[in-house]
Motif scaffolding. Structure first.
Motif, short mmCIF file in Angstrom:
data_model
loop_
_atom_site.label_atom_id
_atom_site.label_comp_id
_atom_site.label_asym_id
_atom_site.label_seq_id
_atom_site.Cartn_x
_atom_site.Cartn_y
_atom_site.Cartn_z
N ASP A 157 0.85 -1.19 0.00
CA ASP A 157 0.00 0.00 0.00
C ASP A 157 0.88 1.24 0.00
O ASP A 157 1.73 1.42 0.88
N ARG A 158 0.68 2.11 -0.99
CA ARG A 158 1.55 3.28 -1.14
C ARG A 158 1.49 4.21 0.07
O ARG A 158 2.54 4.71 0.52
N ASP A 159 0.31 4.45 0.61
CA ASP A 159 0.19 5.34 1.76
C ASP A 159 0.94 4.81 2.97
O ASP A 159 1.60 5.57 3.69
N VAL A 160 0.85 3.51 3.20
CA VAL A 160 1.56 2.90 4.32
C VAL A 160 3.07 3.01 4.10
O VAL A 160 3.83 3.32 5.02
N ALA A 161 3.50 2.76 2.87
CA ALA A 161 4.93 2.84 2.55
C ALA A 161 5.47 4.24 2.82
O ALA A 161 6.54 4.41 3.42
N ILE A 166 8.48 8.49 6.07
CA ILE A 166 8.47 9.76 6.81
C ILE A 166 8.55 9.55 8.32
O ILE A 166 9.16 10.34 9.05
N GLY A 167 7.90 8.50 8.79
CA GLY A 167 7.70 8.28 10.22
C GLY A 167 8.92 8.41 11.12
O GLY A 167 8.87 9.11 12.14
N LEU A 196 10.99 -2.60 1.26
CA LEU A 196 9.99 -2.28 0.26
C LEU A 196 10.44 -2.60 -1.17
O LEU A 196 9.65 -2.48 -2.11
N SER A 197 11.68 -3.01 -1.31
CA SER A 197 12.22 -3.28 -2.64
C SER A 197 11.60 -4.52 -3.25
O SER A 197 11.29 -5.49 -2.55
#
Length: 198
Positions: A157-161, A166-167, A196-197
């Motif tokens: 999921d892009r938003d989670v990534a 940023i987190g 994430l790769s």
């Protein structure tokens, strides 16, 4: 004969002067760094900028909206899309810039805005709509390019990534735990992108 007399219609309101707007934003930015968000008043912004309080309220609903606008103007020049051809490199460069910004005087201002947003829904809305969305847009573009090139996992999921990217920097800003230098940014990017790769 006036416009009103000739047309029977009232003249539309004057568009805000870019010079006045710049003066208000600049004054707000200075006050944020000098005395902080809570201590700053609209009266002080008006006095320093030369704009009236009525003019400021015509353009912004409250001092927090002006503060977000001022903060965003500082960030704009600091958040271009690197577009190096590598998602890992793009995220690393972007995180380095973010860490530099957080480690400087503007980091304390941003922390104040985030803190105030926990108690004031208007501040939260201004911060989210005026600042966070634009910053995330760059990361979304980087992410989409990385997925299209086969560098990043399409099943994530892009938003989670993006939250994961940023987190860590935001956590360090808000808690004061851990560094916000290039080495820290590189370690954050490397750790997150490795997972994430594709």
């Amino acid at each position: 004969m006036s416009v009103e007399e000739a047309t029977g219609q009232p003249r539309p309101g004057r568009p805000r002067s870019e010079q006045s707007r710049s003066a208000v934003v600049r004054a707000t930015s200075e006050l944020l760094h000098e005395i902080g968000l809570r201590a700053m008043t609209t009266e002080q912004i008006a006095t320093r900028s030369g704009a009236s309080k009525a003019t400021i309220y015509k353009w912004w609903p409250n001092k927090y909206a002006v503060a977000v606008d001022a903060f965003f103007s500082e960030l704009q020049a600091d958040s271009p899309d690197p577009d190096t051809g590598s998602a890992r490199q793009d995220f690393t460069i972007w995180l380095r810039r973010l860490c530099h910004f957080y480690a400087g005087p503007s980091g304390a201002v941003f922390a104040q805005l985030v803190g105030e947003a926990q108690f004031d829904p208007e501040v939260a809305t201004e911060l989210r709509d005026g600042l966070v969305r634009s910053r995330r847009a760059v990361l979304e573009t980087i992410w989409d390019r990385g997925v299209a090139r086969g560098e990043l996992r399409a099943d994530v999921d892009r938003d989670v990534a993006i939250d994961l990217i940023i987190g860590p920097a935001l956590y360090r800003l808000m808690t004061g735990r851990g560094g916000l230098d290039d080495a820290a940014a590189d370690a954050m990017a490397d750790t997150v992108i490795r997972g994430l790769s594709a």
